[in-house]
Design an enzyme around this catalytic site. Sequence first.
Site, mmCIF file in Angstrom:
data_model
loop_
_atom_site.group_PDB
_atom_site.id
_atom_site.type_symbol
_atom_site.label_atom_id
_atom_site.label_comp_id
_atom_site.label_asym_id
_atom_site.label_seq_id
_atom_site.Cartn_x
_atom_site.Cartn_y
_atom_site.Cartn_z
ATOM 1 N N LYS A 35 -6.254 3.097 15.665
ATOM 2 C CA LYS A 35 -7.092 3.139 14.468
ATOM 3 C C LYS A 35 -6.695 2.019 13.504
ATOM 4 C CE LYS A 35 -4.059 6.428 12.110
ATOM 5 N NZ LYS A 35 -3.961 7.657 11.326
ATOM 6 N N ARG A 129 -4.224 18.890 4.793
ATOM 7 C CA ARG A 129 -5.270 17.882 4.623
ATOM 8 C C ARG A 129 -6.540 18.366 5.326
ATOM 9 N NH1 ARG A 129 -2.935 12.028 6.234
ATOM 10 N NH2 ARG A 129 -3.085 13.055 8.267
ATOM 11 N N TYR A 255 4.811 -16.976 -11.989
ATOM 12 C CA TYR A 255 4.138 -16.254 -13.069
ATOM 13 C C TYR A 255 5.116 -15.383 -13.853
ATOM 14 C CZ TYR A 255 -0.590 -17.381 -11.435
ATOM 15 O OH TYR A 255 -1.749 -18.024 -11.086
ATOM 16 N N MET A 303 -1.343 -15.079 -5.387
ATOM 17 C CA MET A 303 -2.414 -14.758 -4.462
ATOM 18 C C MET A 303 -2.332 -15.578 -3.173
ATOM 19 S SD MET A 303 -6.550 -14.960 -4.983
ATOM 20 C CE MET A 303 -6.583 -13.658 -6.220
#
Length: 358
Positions: A35, A129, A255, A303
Amino acid sequence: MPRSTVARIDLKALRENYRLASELASPALAMAVVKADGYGHGIVPVAQALANDAPKYAVACLGEALAIRDAGLRQPVVMLQGVHAPEDIELCARQGFEPVLHSRHQVDWLAQTEARPTFWVKVNTGMNRLGFLPGELSELMAKLDAIGARSGLQGFVTHFACADDRDSPMTAEQTARFEQATAPWPELMRSVGNSAAHFIPGQPLFDWSRPGIMLYGGSPLVGKTGPELGLKPVMSLEAPLITTRTVRAGETVGYGAGFVVEHDTRMGMVAVGYGDGYPRHAGTDTPAAVNGRRIRLIGRVSMDMLAVDLSNAPEAREGDQVELWGQTVGVDEVARCAGTISYELLTGITARVPRDYR
């Protein structure tokens, strides 16, 4: 010319990990869980690589099952979330998909069609779940008899909540609940074993196990890495050094100017970032490697780029490939530094990063 950021996929290692899962599961059989696009490795290449070994695949949803059929593979495919619409039941019957039914509305859909797929029933033993509670199984089985669908029932599945922690008593408790709940139907098959359960001494895996992350070399256990469990890394995430420079003591990197250089340091910029799926929260001291030497990240991940300290690799030059995880640096190590798990890192690599299958 495109940048050389790439995820290299070692299909031989994938097969060897599956064979280890099969050995650990025996006498149970192991369905290969592919999956989430084969845990980020590519569902079709992964399924094809395992085609001669895996007697059954497991996916989350119909779209993933159809991708396997479109690739020409004919093994049964277990759909762990079952069906999401009533018309999917007929498609499952035609295609040889085995949905896991976990709710009354799915059984109602089965009653409304003449299609009779092979299917499983999920038992909620404590994960809370999906699934029918143990006390609901007798009523469910009576309904399946009433609608003429009982003959398609393969068996029961459940899912462990704490198997990653071998010291937790919950796995044994869930196993006992599952055994007791399914005891009235000994002719039906049972499946409980996620990857972690393969490594719990004495844990019964019944008829079918469901190895997932371990196929891809990631550890399913708290406090252990894949290699420590005998697993081989399948994905190596690599990106090039695109520049190097010396930053002086007192200067900052990246940053937020959050990393202050303590002494003159040779650093490099690597062409990979959170836009490629590398975790933004993997900060200073997260390991990487270049030319077989371990190095560390410094400052914030951007990024499209991240910075590395090249003090331990003085020979590194622009164009050299940096391994973000793979053979030298384990994906579990990076996940730990980023405050997450290898599952998230592997499935999070974006489509911008090409896969190179070997």
